[in-house]
Design a protein around this motif. Structure first.
Motif, PDB file in Angstrom:
ATOM      1  N   TYR A  53       1.381  -5.956  21.602  1.00  0.00           N
ATOM      2  CA  TYR A  53       0.108  -6.583  21.252  1.00  0.00           C
ATOM      3  C   TYR A  53      -0.571  -5.796  20.129  1.00  0.00           C
ATOM      4  O   TYR A  53      -1.059  -6.377  19.158  1.00  0.00           O
ATOM      5  CB  TYR A  53      -0.789  -6.649  22.491  1.00  0.00           C
ATOM      6  CG  TYR A  53      -2.152  -7.208  22.201  1.00  0.00           C
ATOM      7  CD1 TYR A  53      -2.348  -8.583  22.121  1.00  0.00           C
ATOM      8  CD2 TYR A  53      -3.235  -6.370  21.981  1.00  0.00           C
ATOM      9  CE1 TYR A  53      -3.588  -9.101  21.832  1.00  0.00           C
ATOM     10  CE2 TYR A  53      -4.476  -6.877  21.690  1.00  0.00           C
ATOM     11  CZ  TYR A  53      -4.653  -8.244  21.614  1.00  0.00           C
ATOM     12  OH  TYR A  53      -5.882  -8.753  21.315  1.00  0.00           O
ATOM     13  N   LEU A  54      -0.580  -4.465  20.284  1.00  0.00           N
ATOM     14  CA  LEU A  54      -1.187  -3.634  19.244  1.00  0.00           C
ATOM     15  C   LEU A  54      -0.443  -3.801  17.922  1.00  0.00           C
ATOM     16  O   LEU A  54      -1.052  -3.927  16.859  1.00  0.00           O
ATOM     17  CB  LEU A  54      -1.164  -2.159  19.668  1.00  0.00           C
ATOM     18  CG  LEU A  54      -2.062  -1.820  20.852  1.00  0.00           C
ATOM     19  CD1 LEU A  54      -1.915  -0.350  21.216  1.00  0.00           C
ATOM     20  CD2 LEU A  54      -3.509  -2.127  20.510  1.00  0.00           C
ATOM     21  N   LEU A  55       0.872  -3.814  18.021  1.00  0.00           N
ATOM     22  CA  LEU A  55       1.716  -3.999  16.841  1.00  0.00           C
ATOM     23  C   LEU A  55       1.351  -5.301  16.138  1.00  0.00           C
ATOM     24  O   LEU A  55       1.157  -5.355  14.917  1.00  0.00           O
ATOM     25  CB  LEU A  55       3.170  -4.058  17.314  1.00  0.00           C
ATOM     26  CG  LEU A  55       4.234  -3.512  16.396  1.00  0.00           C
ATOM     27  CD1 LEU A  55       3.981  -2.049  16.143  1.00  0.00           C
ATOM     28  CD2 LEU A  55       5.598  -3.686  17.058  1.00  0.00           C
ATOM     29  N   GLU A  56       1.251  -6.349  16.957  1.00  0.00           N
ATOM     30  CA  GLU A  56       0.940  -7.678  16.446  1.00  0.00           C
ATOM     31  C   GLU A  56      -0.442  -7.669  15.785  1.00  0.00           C
ATOM     32  O   GLU A  56      -0.632  -8.195  14.686  1.00  0.00           O
ATOM     33  CB  GLU A  56       0.984  -8.658  17.635  1.00  0.00           C
ATOM     34  CG  GLU A  56       0.241  -9.957  17.455  1.00  0.00           C
ATOM     35  CD  GLU A  56       1.076 -10.988  16.767  1.00  0.00           C
ATOM     36  OE1 GLU A  56       2.240 -10.682  16.468  1.00  0.00           O
ATOM     37  OE2 GLU A  56       0.562 -12.093  16.521  1.00  0.00           O
ATOM     38  N   LYS A  57      -1.399  -7.026  16.465  1.00  0.00           N
ATOM     39  CA  LYS A  57      -2.778  -7.136  16.003  1.00  0.00           C
ATOM     40  C   LYS A  57      -3.021  -6.304  14.746  1.00  0.00           C
ATOM     41  O   LYS A  57      -3.746  -6.726  13.856  1.00  0.00           O
ATOM     42  CB  LYS A  57      -3.728  -6.686  17.115  1.00  0.00           C
ATOM     43  CG  LYS A  57      -5.176  -7.031  16.793  1.00  0.00           C
ATOM     44  CD  LYS A  57      -6.074  -6.773  17.970  1.00  0.00           C
ATOM     45  CE  LYS A  57      -7.522  -7.071  17.582  1.00  0.00           C
ATOM     46  NZ  LYS A  57      -8.442  -6.560  18.588  1.00  0.00           N
ATOM     47  N   TYR A  58      -2.408  -5.111  14.694  1.00  0.00           N
ATOM     48  CA  TYR A  58      -2.744  -4.218  13.582  1.00  0.00           C
ATOM     49  C   TYR A  58      -1.692  -4.171  12.493  1.00  0.00           C
ATOM     50  O   TYR A  58      -1.909  -3.559  11.447  1.00  0.00           O
ATOM     51  CB  TYR A  58      -3.004  -2.811  14.117  1.00  0.00           C
ATOM     52  CG  TYR A  58      -4.268  -2.763  14.931  1.00  0.00           C
ATOM     53  CD1 TYR A  58      -5.508  -2.930  14.306  1.00  0.00           C
ATOM     54  CD2 TYR A  58      -4.230  -2.625  16.307  1.00  0.00           C
ATOM     55  CE1 TYR A  58      -6.671  -2.941  15.043  1.00  0.00           C
ATOM     56  CE2 TYR A  58      -5.389  -2.631  17.049  1.00  0.00           C
ATOM     57  CZ  TYR A  58      -6.610  -2.787  16.417  1.00  0.00           C
ATOM     58  OH  TYR A  58      -7.759  -2.803  17.143  1.00  0.00           O
ATOM     59  N   ILE A  59      -0.534  -4.755  12.700  1.00  0.00           N
ATOM     60  CA  ILE A  59       0.483  -4.665  11.646  1.00  0.00           C
ATOM     61  C   ILE A  59       1.054  -6.022  11.260  1.00  0.00           C
ATOM     62  O   ILE A  59       1.133  -6.369  10.091  1.00  0.00           O
ATOM     63  CB  ILE A  59       1.631  -3.724  12.091  1.00  0.00           C
ATOM     64  CG1 ILE A  59       1.092  -2.309  12.226  1.00  0.00           C
ATOM     65  CG2 ILE A  59       2.765  -3.753  11.065  1.00  0.00           C
ATOM     66  CD1 ILE A  59       2.093  -1.314  12.711  1.00  0.00           C
ATOM     67  N   LEU A  60       1.408  -6.839  12.278  1.00  0.00           N
ATOM     68  CA  LEU A  60       2.254  -7.989  11.960  1.00  0.00           C
ATOM     69  C   LEU A  60       1.479  -9.251  11.575  1.00  0.00           C
ATOM     70  O   LEU A  60       1.929 -10.027  10.740  1.00  0.00           O
ATOM     71  CB  LEU A  60       3.160  -8.305  13.154  1.00  0.00           C
ATOM     72  CG  LEU A  60       4.161  -7.209  13.507  1.00  0.00           C
ATOM     73  CD1 LEU A  60       4.893  -7.560  14.766  1.00  0.00           C
ATOM     74  CD2 LEU A  60       5.136  -7.012  12.371  1.00  0.00           C
TER      75      LEU A  60
ATOM     76  N   GLY B  65      -3.028 -10.783   7.612  1.00  0.00           N
ATOM     77  CA  GLY B  65      -4.298 -10.098   7.392  1.00  0.00           C
ATOM     78  C   GLY B  65      -4.556  -8.971   8.361  1.00  0.00           C
ATOM     79  O   GLY B  65      -5.665  -8.460   8.449  1.00  0.00           O
ATOM     80  N   ALA B  66      -3.537  -8.563   9.116  1.00  0.00           N
ATOM     81  CA  ALA B  66      -3.752  -7.530  10.117  1.00  0.00           C
ATOM     82  C   ALA B  66      -3.901  -6.146   9.503  1.00  0.00           C
ATOM     83  O   ALA B  66      -4.429  -5.239  10.125  1.00  0.00           O
ATOM     84  CB  ALA B  66      -2.591  -7.514  11.107  1.00  0.00           C
ATOM     85  N   LEU B  67      -3.444  -6.022   8.262  1.00  0.00           N
ATOM     86  CA  LEU B  67      -3.452  -4.693   7.661  1.00  0.00           C
ATOM     87  C   LEU B  67      -4.766  -4.366   6.966  1.00  0.00           C
ATOM     88  O   LEU B  67      -4.858  -3.347   6.285  1.00  0.00           O
ATOM     89  CB  LEU B  67      -2.296  -4.573   6.658  1.00  0.00           C
ATOM     90  CG  LEU B  67      -0.906  -4.522   7.323  1.00  0.00           C
ATOM     91  CD1 LEU B  67       0.173  -4.644   6.266  1.00  0.00           C
ATOM     92  CD2 LEU B  67      -0.733  -3.225   8.086  1.00  0.00           C
TER      93      LEU B  67
ATOM     94  N   ILE C 282      -5.091  -8.167   2.463  1.00  0.00           N
ATOM     95  CA  ILE C 282      -5.623  -9.305   3.210  1.00  0.00           C
ATOM     96  C   ILE C 282      -4.630 -10.468   3.279  1.00  0.00           C
ATOM     97  O   ILE C 282      -4.590 -11.216   4.238  1.00  0.00           O
ATOM     98  CB  ILE C 282      -6.970  -9.754   2.591  1.00  0.00           C
ATOM     99  CG1 ILE C 282      -7.669 -10.820   3.447  1.00  0.00           C
ATOM    100  CG2 ILE C 282      -6.792 -10.329   1.192  1.00  0.00           C
ATOM    101  CD1 ILE C 282      -8.553 -10.229   4.481  1.00  0.00           C
ATOM    102  N   ASP C 283      -3.756 -10.606   2.261  1.00  0.00           N
ATOM    103  CA  ASP C 283      -2.822 -11.740   2.252  1.00  0.00           C
ATOM    104  C   ASP C 283      -1.462 -11.403   2.852  1.00  0.00           C
ATOM    105  O   ASP C 283      -0.607 -12.267   2.925  1.00  0.00           O
ATOM    106  CB  ASP C 283      -2.609 -12.220   0.812  1.00  0.00           C
ATOM    107  CG  ASP C 283      -3.857 -12.870   0.268  1.00  0.00           C
ATOM    108  OD1 ASP C 283      -4.611 -13.433   1.091  1.00  0.00           O
ATOM    109  OD2 ASP C 283      -4.089 -12.808  -0.950  1.00  0.00           O
ATOM    110  N   VAL C 284      -1.294 -10.161   3.241  1.00  0.00           N
ATOM    111  CA  VAL C 284       0.036  -9.769   3.719  1.00  0.00           C
ATOM    112  C   VAL C 284       0.295 -10.332   5.105  1.00  0.00           C
ATOM    113  O   VAL C 284      -0.521 -10.179   6.006  1.00  0.00           O
ATOM    114  CB  VAL C 284       0.173  -8.235   3.738  1.00  0.00           C
ATOM    115  CG1 VAL C 284       1.528  -7.831   4.301  1.00  0.00           C
ATOM    116  CG2 VAL C 284      -0.018  -7.695   2.341  1.00  0.00           C
TER     117      VAL C 284
END
Lengths: 382, 205
Positions: free
Chosen positions: B57-64, B67-69, B77-79
């Motif tokens: 979940y953390l991976l999903e929210k902050y990396i994947l 706009g998570a990055l 923002i567009d990644v």
């Protein structure tokens, strides 16, 4: 009787080992056992002398079912003549119901027993009496107007998949009668639920033949405003499947089962207690009509009582240990009310609650037996 | 609080991994011969699900997620890295399973040997990856919800495997037709258990 005995004696040589019809011996054996007290005795192992065998146990259940059957037949007629608003008397109701019930019973027995005989002959074990009860229960929990071919299919499914693949009577994990009903329930839902199936002729002239549970599950009228009173629910003058409506008739059956020792009073009582307490708990919450229905009414309506007395006490699929029986009963009652209250799709929770607990009964037993062993080991050490 | 209870109950009974989605069948069928080993297997699955899902979940929210990055810099923002989610999830699951394996080997060698090859195979148990993907698909809003979902799914799987193990111990003495012995009868039992679990389908929480 003498005549039958002579016939059986005369054809026996064909069936015993070395005879022409050696392979058909289980069929012969079934008839002989059913009609007379068999003369064969145990050959090895420990011997317990008791007059009770599987045949008598099963016969007692059928006797206990009689009040339900008789009342149910009358009620089918009564509901029908009410639906078409025609006056009727006791005999007319009864005879009408009798002719509705008979085809169901004949199909159930004929199909089920042929499957049993076929399996017994091909696998070479004797035909067990277990189907006598199952075959009687199946028409009692089906809607009156269920098409006979559907009944036949569900019986084949229940006997083959529910019982024979496990090795026959005494080995199954789910109650065969409920397996048959669950199979139809999921395969042909429109014939098994709704407000048109429970009373013969309910399709005509806008008569609503819905059951109490169906009416309550619609979440519009509360129990107090329904057209049925407490007495109707207690006596069973309500729409429903043949066996389930009358609480009084079921109670008589329960007494017969308990007094004869065939049904476990632990299971019956704890199921009622479990259901009652759960319903009380939901009364406190009370966000929909079924939740706020009084707890004692929950025990009267629908298939709760019938399931608690005749289905949970099935000695094969229930738990075997005494403590386990109490836990099993409480959980059946609990889940029955939970499914009723929460699941709008299945207002009748009893069938599925029993099937669910049948699945977990071996697990309960496993842990109770384990705990007993542990307790006794401790005693040994001291 | 009520929301969390709903997710928990739902993931145990209504969206049961085994009976509603038929996930994790390989170990479910192979390890369910005795109650004892199946309890160990079930506990391992609860543990792995309960850890991997919040992790993912953390991976999903902050990396994947798209706009998570942003937490690094506004340029990202567009990644959208969500095409990497399968491989990332699998990597997390595999490493956590390694951890579980070491812990079990240290503390319960008998359980370790009875679980055998299936312990490393939890890494490819579809219920575990399925849990992470369901978490992604259903969009749980907080890490607590994701954890509760993971534990609930694990408990559901645990109940299923322990239930069938007890049944299989019971039918060991049954006269099952020879052609059906072993896996055949297990499939039939699973189907019948599925019918019983149908009782919860359609419940809206």
């Amino acid at each position: 009787m003498k005549l039958f005995k002579n016939i059986l004696e005369s054809v026996k040589p064909h069936f015993i080992k070395g005879g022409k019809l050696e392979k058909m011996y289980p069929a012969y054996d079934a008839f002989e056992t059913f009609l007379f007290v068999p003369d064969h005795t145990t050959h090895s192992g420990s011997h317990i002398r008791d007059a009770v065998d599987l045949k008598r146990t099963m016969a007692f259940v059928v006797i206990a079912l009689l009040p339900c059957i008789i009342f149910g037949m009358w009620n089918i007629g009564d509901q029908y003549f009410k639906a078409i608003s025609e006056s009727s008397d006791f005999m007319k109701n009864f005879i009408f119901g009798f002719w509705k019930f008979l085809p169901l019973l004949i199909v159930s027995y004929a199909v089920g027993l042929s499957v049993e005989f076929a399996f017994a002959i091909s696998r070479g074990h004797s035909v067990n009496e277990g189907y006598l009860v199952t075959g009687m229960l199946i028409p009692l929990i089906m809607p009156v107007d269920v098409p006979l071919w559907m009944l036949a299919i569900s019986v084949v499914f229940a006997v083959v998949i529910g019982k024979e693949v496990f090795g026959g009577t005494g080995m199954n994990i789910l109650n065969p009668a409920l397996t048959a009903r669950a199979f139809l329930f999921f395969a042909y839902p429109s014939y098994m639920s709704g407000d048109k199936v429970w009373v013969h002729g309910a399709g005509i002239d806008g008569y609503s033949g819905e059951t109490i549970l169906g009416a309550l599950a619609a979440n519009t009228t509360s129990w107090a405003n329904l057209q049925w009173s407490f007495n109707d629910a207690l006596m069973g003058f309500v729409p429903g499947s043949l066996g389930e409506t009358s609480f009084i008739a079921i109670l008589i059956g329960a007494l017969i089962l308990i007094l004869s020792g065939v049904g476990s009073s632990r299971i019956i009582l704890s199921t009622f207690i479990g259901g009652y307490l759960t319903a009380l708990l939901f009364n406190l919450w009370g966000v929909n009509v079924l939740m706020s229905t009084p707890a004692h009414i929950h025990l009267l309506i629908g298939g709760f009582a019938f399931g608690a007395v005749f289905m949970t006490t099935d000695p094969v699929t229930a738990t075997q240990t005494n403590k386990g029986k109490i836990i099993y009963g409480l959980l059946v009652g609990f889940f029955a009310i939970v499914i009723r209250v929460f699941n709008p799709a299945y207002p009748e929770g009893m069938m599925l609650a029993i099937l669910l607990m049948n699945v977990f009964a071996p697990l309960i037993d496993h842990y109770i037996v384990g705990a007993n062993i542990k307790k006794r080991l401790k005693r040994v050490k001291v | 609080m009520q929301e969390l209870a709903n997710i928990f109950i739902k993931s145990i009974f209504i969206d049961n991994m085994v009976f509603a989605y038929f996930l994790g069948m390989c170990s479910y069928l192979a390890i369910s011969k005795t109650v004892k080993t199946s309890v160990g297997m079930g506990a391992a699955v609860i543990f792995v699900l309960g850890i991997t899902i919040p992790f993912n979940y953390l991976l999903e929210k902050y990396i994947l997620k798209e706009g998570a990055l942003v937490w690094i810099s506004n340029d990202f923002i567009d990644v959208d890295l969500s095409f990497l989610s399968f491989i990332m999830f699998i990597a997390v699951i595999a490493s956590i399973v390694q951890l579980v394996e070491m812990v079990i080997e240290k503390f319960s060698p008998s359980l370790y040997s009875s679980l055998g090859i299936f312990l490393p195979l939890i890494a490819v148990n579809c219920a575990i990856l399925g849990g992470s993907l369901f978490m992604q698909e259903r969009g749980y809003t907080s890490i607590v919800e994701a954890t509760v979902f993971g534990l609930g799914s694990g408990v559901g799987w645990f109940l299923a495997i322990v239930g069938i193990a007890a049944i299989r111990e019971k039918i060991r003495y049954s006269n099952v037709p020879p052609a059906l012995r072993g896996l055949g009868i297990t499939y039939i039992i699973t189907g019948l258990m599925g019918i019983a679990f149908m009782s919860f389908m359609g419940i809206k929480l």
